[in-house]
Design an enzyme around this catalytic site. Structure first.
Site, PDB file in Angstrom:
ATOM      1  N   MET A 151       0.827  -1.203   0.000  1.00 15.56           N
ATOM      2  CA  MET A 151       0.000   0.000   0.000  1.00 15.56           C
ATOM      3  C   MET A 151       0.865   1.258   0.000  1.00 15.56           C
ATOM      4  SD  MET A 151      -3.069  -1.055  -0.262  1.00 15.56           S
ATOM      5  CE  MET A 151      -3.946   0.489   0.010  1.00 15.56           C
ATOM      6  N   LYS A 152       1.982   1.195   0.701  1.00 14.97           N
ATOM      7  CA  LYS A 152       2.908   2.333   0.704  1.00 14.97           C
ATOM      8  C   LYS A 152       3.465   2.570  -0.697  1.00 14.97           C
ATOM      9  CE  LYS A 152       6.103   5.322   2.019  1.00 14.97           C
ATOM     10  NZ  LYS A 152       5.811   6.751   2.174  1.00 14.97           N
ATOM     11  N   LEU A 153       3.840   1.502  -1.393  1.00 12.15           N
ATOM     12  CA  LEU A 153       4.356   1.649  -2.754  1.00 12.15           C
ATOM     13  C   LEU A 153       3.292   2.205  -3.690  1.00 12.15           C
ATOM     14  CD1 LEU A 153       6.462  -1.618  -3.200  1.00 12.15           C
ATOM     15  CD2 LEU A 153       7.280   0.693  -2.669  1.00 12.15           C
TER      16      LEU A 153
END
Length: 283
Positions: free
Chosen positions: A166-168
């Site tokens: 999700m961060k990426l």
């Protein structure tokens, strides 16, 4: 006792915020001066990373990438307290986060990947967003500690590595968004339109508000009721490129989008909604 490894802008401000909340923090950085600079704030700096983690119940990490996290934790591990908890805020691959969770558990330690959407000021003010996923028992245990560091803690469930993914995804959007702004400013420059007028436009018209509806439309996978036909969007895209070329500026992102539009038009989708260019991503 808390240890913090990696005194970049984010890590240093996390430490300052922790100290203001009454925590005792031991710090380390590959460049020692960045760690010793925090002694005036109340931190205790160490040149040796294994010394920095001695006695620490929780070890926070903000480093560069998978390789640096693996290297630093391997070196630091000789100083780990039995049962120590590692909380890694580094943006890494999902595979790396999954592997580290498994490997450190096998060695008797808890590893939790908790990447953030924060700038340095957010870290200092304990605002912004922190992401977690994985073992829900571990997350429940650490939630009070993590919540002190962020404005909102977002739990994506039991799947290991999902927070990293999700961060990426979020960072990809930020990169694309910023590149789009750069192209927008390049076109404005070619058309001799001042940035103040661009700001005035977006003060009144906020295309960011369209994001939830656009995402819903694209993920629905239906494109036969167009609000903007792909053929027309491609026509406008050519106008962007022609105007930029005439004005002596360069667009970085738009030419690649034009190529993708042409591919879908050639496949017979020109009269469909232009969001069809995302069809492969959702089907």
């Amino acid at each position: 006792m808390v240890a913090f490894l990696g005194m970049g802008l984010l890590g240093a401000n996390f430490v300052k915020a922790m100290i203001k909340k009454g925590a005792s923090v031991q710090v380390w950085n590959r460049t020692p001066a960045k760690a010793t600079a925090l002694e005036s704030e109340g931190a205790k700096a160490f040149e040796n990373v294994a010394d920095a983690v001695k006695g620490a119940d929780i070890i926070h990490v903000t480093l560069k990438d998978d390789a640096s996290v693996n290297e630093v934790l391997a070196t630091a591990s000789t100083g780990f307290k039995q049962g120590a908890i590692i909380i890694d805020h580094t943006t890494t691959s999902a595979e790396g986060a999954i592997q580290r969770t498994k490997e450190w558990k096998e060695r008797g330690f808890t590893y939790l990947h908790a990447p953030v959407f924060m700038g340095p000021q957010n870290a200092l003010e304990s605002t912004g967003y922190m992401l977690v996923s994985g073992d829900q028992t571990v997350i429940s245990q650490l939630e009070p500690e993590l919540s002190k560091l962020t404005g909102k803690l977002i739990n994506f469930g039991a799947e290991e590595g999902k927070a990293a993914g999700m961060k990426l995804i979020g960072n990809l959007f930020l990169v694309t968004f910023t590149a789009g702004i750069a192209d927008t400013l390049s076109l404005a420059k070619a058309l001799h339109i001042p940035i103040s007028d661009i700001s005035a436009l977006f003060d009144s018209w906020n295309p960011g508000a369209m994001l939830p509806a656009r995402l819903k439309r694209m993920s629905a996978g239906t494109y036969n009721n167009p609000s903007w036909e792909l053929n027309m969007a491609r026509k406008d895209t050519q106008l962007f490129m022609d105007a930029a070329a005439h004005g002596g500026t360069k667009l970085a992102v738009i030419p690649a989008i034009a190529v993708e539009m042409d591919r879908w038009i050639k496949a017979g989708h020109g009269n469909e909604d232009w969001t069809v260019i995302g069809k492969d991503a959702v089907s």
